[in-house]
Write an enzyme that holds these catalytic residues in place. Structure first.
Site, short mmCIF file in Angstrom:
data_model
loop_
_atom_site.label_atom_id
_atom_site.label_comp_id
_atom_site.label_asym_id
_atom_site.label_seq_id
_atom_site.Cartn_x
_atom_site.Cartn_y
_atom_site.Cartn_z
NE ARG A 1 17.60 -24.73 -5.84
CZ ARG A 1 17.13 -25.65 -6.69
NH1 ARG A 1 15.87 -26.03 -6.64
NH2 ARG A 1 17.93 -26.19 -7.58
CG HIS B 1 17.75 -24.81 -12.60
ND1 HIS B 1 17.21 -24.80 -11.33
CD2 HIS B 1 16.98 -25.68 -13.30
CE1 HIS B 1 16.17 -25.63 -11.27
NE2 HIS B 1 16.01 -26.16 -12.47
CE1 TYR C 1 8.68 -31.46 -7.95
CE2 TYR C 1 10.94 -32.22 -8.18
CZ TYR C 1 10.02 -31.20 -8.19
OH TYR C 1 10.42 -29.91 -8.43
CD GLU D 1 13.58 -28.41 -8.19
OE1 GLU D 1 12.83 -29.24 -8.77
OE2 GLU D 1 14.50 -27.80 -8.78
#
Length: 519
Positions: free
Chosen positions: A107, A149, A326, A398
């Site tokens: 990615r 992004h 995360y 992510e």
């Protein structure tokens, strides 16, 4: 390149660096590549501003981050993204490393200011991305492209106010259309935006990211325009390109799990408000066509309103959800009062905490890090999305662990990152068994890279990058991932047994509804 430089994990002469190959240390934990569907996507993630470098080369123009870094005291270590990991020049080497690592997807994002500066296609930027995509495909690696992004052209910020001006929607769709037309014959997974909640909160509510605005209204206006841009780009793709190109399009949103400090109605309600203000702010509109009720009630007239046509365009405007996870946080009720200024953080009326009475929510990456290892929160979040948002197809775009900056010799034994990945793979596999439609996972990140406001002060990479030579040096986690991705087994270091069951704390109701055990 030095004797420790790396083009292939197999060809690395680890003995010359005094490093015993972690691949030789094996322990079967029960979680392996075979725990996932045969066609499951395993990849790594990156972003143009954090990886490419060559900021003043190849026709690229400045982004808002290039400008922001020229201002004093904006980046923790005073660095800037002018060179970063120099992937613009080293992409072929990086693709070979990815291939040797064993991932089947990569990615990355398109730099708006490299491909489409000044409203015109830049031939050098076009050639670079074509070469990168072709190189990935030649090595059997699927490109997943993020269109935006966080690196808005500085010219658009100066000329029209960036995301607070509704005219940005047309500018973004024009850029997205160029991407679809140029690369869509080979790219089958598109992501319109990366973590709009995270970036807009820092850009427009707290003012610590460019353009440095601190406003109780502009953060919601910028978010609203981002959603309209997403819907318009998806509409353009579906009407003009999707049938011919056969791709899919979605959005990547950041998600934390919010665990109530106490199992009382007030804290439980606060945990749902936190989920709404973080994940639901963007996920509810793209699934249902409207903002969460908690946001409409708490923000009131400061939250923009969708017209009927806008709501129709938004509803169902994802073929998949990109989820960035995360860590998790505790949350407690925090009622507002007349003395509190209005704004994103107070509108939520919930206080987030990383520990309660000194009891952390999970092992911390390092003392001052915001990241704790909370794989059970990942499991809970996946199941929450399954239940509340009609079980969308999910790519975990992510998921990763950070280390404080240190020399390579102090960074390579990253057993905690292996512990982190093992725990999250295990909980993700269990969520899939329980019915969550998770189809892929991307580690953040492939390389230690430039981390926005943090600069180079903390590292998420499987590979250390020597900033003097740009050599890519494997950490122990790179070997672990390489072995894990072999089709017949999954390996882990003996010192990296993951905590898979939520800890119990004093006066804190922490027991999960379904504790996840190792297989």
């Amino acid at each position: 390149m030095t004797s420790c430089s790396m083009v292939s994990l197999c060809s690395l002469r680890v003995a010359s660096c005094g490093i015993a190959s972690p691949a030789a240390q094996k322990l079967n934990t029960g979680i392996s590549r075979l725990s996932f569907p045969k066609d499951f996507i395993f990849g790594t993630s990156s972003a143009a501003a954090q990886y490419e470098g060559a900021a003043a080369e190849g026709g690229r123009k400045p982004s808002i981050w290039d400008h922001w870094c020229t201002l004093p005291d904006k980046i923790d270590d005073g660095s800037n993204p002018s060179i970063t990991m120099d992937q613009y020049h080293r992409y072929k080497e990086d693709v070979r490393l990815l291939s040797d690592l064993g991932v089947n997807a990569y990615r990355f994002s398109i730099s708006w200011t490299r491909l489409f500066p000044d409203g015109r296609v830049n031939p050098e930027g076009l050639a670079y991305y074509n070469s990168l995509i072709n190189s990935l495909l030649e090595h059997g690696i699927k490109p997943f492209i993020t269109i935006y992004h966080w690196d808005l052209p500085q010219a658009l910020q100066e000329s029209m106010g960036g995301w607070t001006n509704k005219e940005i929607v047309d500018k973004y769709v024009e850029f997205a259309d160029i991407c679809f037309a140029a690369f869509g014959d080979r790219v089958k997974h598109w992501i319109t935006f990366n973590e709009p909640c995270h970036s807009l909160k820092y850009c427009y509510a707290e003012g610590i990211w460019p353009p440095g605005v601190k406003s109780d209204t502009e953060v919601y206006i910028a978010g609203h325009n981002t959603l309209l841009a997403h819907a318009a780009a998806v509409k353009r793709y579906r009407e003009k390109y999707q049938a011919k190109q056969g791709g899919k399009i979605g959005i990547s949103l950041d998600g934390f799990w919010y665990e109530p400090v106490y199992q009382i109605p007030q804290d439980v309600a606060a945990s749902y408000r936190a989920l709404d203000f973080n994940l639901g702010w963007f996920l509810s509109p793209v699934v249902y066509g409207y903002y969460p009720e908690t946001m409409r009630a708490n923000v009131g007239g400061r939250l923009p309103h969708f017209t009927e046509e806008e709501a129709r365009n938004l509803m169902g405007s994802i073929d998949f959800l990109g989820l960035n996870y995360y860590t998790s946080m505790y949350v407690k009720d925090s009622p507002s009062d007349i003395w509190q200024p209005a704004g994103y953080n107070t509108d939520m009326r919930a206080k987030t905490l990383f520990d309660v009475d000194g009891i952390p929510i999970g092992p911390k990456a390092y003392e001052t890090s915001w990241l704790s290892i909370v794989p059970w929160g990942f499991y809970k979040l996946l199941n929450y999305i399954k239940k509340e948002y009609n079980n969308p197809t999910i790519f975990v775009t992510e998921n990763g662990f950070n280390q404080v900056h240190a020399p390579y010799k102090d960074s390579m034994d990253d057993n905690e990152r292996i512990q982190y990945l093992t725990g999250h793979y295990t909980n993700m596999a269990q969520a899939i068994r329980d019915g969550a439609d998770v189809q892929g996972h991307f580690i953040w990140s492939f390389l230690d890279c430039w981390e926005w406001k943090s600069g180079y002060t903390n590292h998420f990479g499987l590979f250390y990058v020597d900033r003097n030579t740009q050599d890519r040096l494997p950490k122990k986690s790179a070997y672990w991932v390489k072995n894990f991705l072999k089709p017949d087994r999954g390996l882990i270091l003996p010192s990296a047994t993951p905590p898979l069951v939520q800890p119990l704390g004093k006066n804190v109701a922490l027991a999960p509804a379904q504790a996840v055990q190792a297989f």
